[in-house]
Design a protein around this motif. Structure first.
Motif, mmCIF file in Angstrom:
data_model
loop_
_atom_site.group_PDB
_atom_site.id
_atom_site.type_symbol
_atom_site.label_atom_id
_atom_site.label_comp_id
_atom_site.label_asym_id
_atom_site.label_seq_id
_atom_site.Cartn_x
_atom_site.Cartn_y
_atom_site.Cartn_z
ATOM 1 N N THR A 43 9.262 -44.514 -49.517
ATOM 2 C CA THR A 43 10.287 -44.962 -50.659
ATOM 3 C C THR A 43 9.693 -44.557 -51.894
ATOM 4 N N SER A 44 8.339 -44.544 -51.952
ATOM 5 C CA SER A 44 7.731 -44.144 -53.210
ATOM 6 C C SER A 44 6.850 -42.847 -53.221
ATOM 7 N N PHE A 45 7.005 -42.069 -52.211
ATOM 8 C CA PHE A 45 6.293 -40.951 -51.939
ATOM 9 C C PHE A 45 6.862 -39.847 -52.564
ATOM 10 N N SER A 46 5.797 -39.132 -53.273
ATOM 11 C CA SER A 46 6.224 -38.101 -54.144
ATOM 12 C C SER A 46 4.886 -37.112 -54.221
ATOM 13 N N LEU A 47 4.985 -35.755 -54.002
ATOM 14 C CA LEU A 47 3.945 -34.756 -53.894
ATOM 15 C C LEU A 47 3.349 -34.661 -55.477
ATOM 16 N N SER A 48 3.881 -35.098 -56.590
ATOM 17 C CA SER A 48 3.755 -34.939 -57.633
ATOM 18 C C SER A 48 2.612 -35.991 -57.851
ATOM 19 N N GLU A 49 2.500 -37.091 -57.269
ATOM 20 C CA GLU A 49 1.283 -37.936 -57.409
ATOM 21 C C GLU A 49 0.094 -37.395 -57.423
ATOM 22 N N TRP A 98 -1.730 -37.091 -53.894
ATOM 23 C CA TRP A 98 -1.587 -35.978 -52.946
ATOM 24 C C TRP A 98 -1.628 -34.689 -53.221
ATOM 25 N N ARG A 104 -0.145 -31.141 -52.097
ATOM 26 C CA ARG A 104 0.534 -30.441 -52.915
ATOM 27 C C ARG A 104 0.134 -28.922 -52.952
ATOM 28 N N ASP A 147 1.234 -27.512 -49.669
ATOM 29 C CA ASP A 147 2.858 -27.095 -49.469
ATOM 30 C C ASP A 147 3.119 -25.666 -50.267
ATOM 31 N N ARG A 158 6.281 -31.861 -46.123
ATOM 32 C CA ARG A 158 7.518 -31.649 -46.319
ATOM 33 C C ARG A 158 8.398 -32.670 -45.290
ATOM 34 N N ALA A 214 8.433 -35.795 -47.293
ATOM 35 C CA ALA A 214 9.477 -35.571 -48.400
ATOM 36 C C ALA A 214 10.915 -35.755 -47.837
#
Length: 214
Positions: free
Chosen positions: A89-95, A98, A102, A105, A209, A212
């Motif tokens: 629910t809070s996952f983001s490759l921009s963090e 990660w 990233r 990816d 992916r 995401a």
């Protein structure tokens, strides 16, 4: 679905233990499933059955909540690994934490790797291609299908699930079948296979992916 485990069920049908036999060891896959009280009764019944067979009980991949029950049985606790869980629910490759995923990816994109989730209705048509990927993976690993704690390549089994795939130049080069928890609670890969020597970041990119997507 794979037929690689035995089952002991409670009298009321509200709990079960699944296990396999290897040598003199009877090994459960996880804790009892179902009603906790019935599950605790099944633990004792399982150990008694193992004792009568002259074998030894092993409980594999257990949860912390059940440890006291195993200690009551006189068993020892041994840590052999961990399970990774990610809050999607809070996952983001921009963090920042990660960053490694990233980079994987982005490199995968430069290498022409594309990700998709295939509906299970389309999986039977892909089985020859999936089998070729699986055979290539097994040849490099110089082993056999592990079974028991993971799924193995079996056409009817794979056809029951959606499939995460990585393609390069239109061909599947990696895949994982997906277990979905009830009510969109959980998403987990089971059987994972890839073609060797395609990309060093392919599986990391697939995980990134897939999370995401989840």
């Amino acid at each position: 679905l794979l037929g690689d485990k035995h089952f002991i069920q409670s009298d009321r049908g509200d709990a079960f233990i699944m296990y396999g036999v290897a040598g003199r060891s009877w090994i459960t896959m996880g804790d009892p499933v179902g009603d906790p009280d019935a599950g605790r009764e099944l633990l004792w019944r399982f150990v008694e059955r193992v004792d009568r067979a002259g074998a030894r009980p092993v409980f594999y991949a257990v949860e912390a909540a059940w440890l006291s029950s195993y200690l009551d049985l006189g068993l020892s606790i041994l840590k052999v690994g961990e399970v990774a869980r990610v809050d999607l629910t809070s996952f983001s490759l921009s963090e920042p934490h990660w960053a490694e995923l990233r980079r994987a990816d982005r490199r995968a994109s430069r290498e022409g790797l594309t990700f998709a989730v295939v509906d299970r209705s389309s999986v039977p048509d892909l089985l020859p291609e999936l089998s070729a990927v699986s055979d290539a993976w097994l040849a490099v690993k110089a082993g056999r299908e592990k079974q028991f704690s993971l799924g193995f390549f079996e056409a009817d089994y794979l056809s029951q699930f959606d499939l995460a795939v990585m393609r390069q130049h239109g061909s599947i080069v990696a895949f994982a079948n997906l277990w979905r928890g009830a009510g969109q609670h959980e998403l987990s890969p089971d059987l994972m296979r890839y073609r060797p020597n395609v990309s060093k970041v392919m599986m990391d990119a697939l995980f990134a992916r897939l999370m995401a997507y989840g």
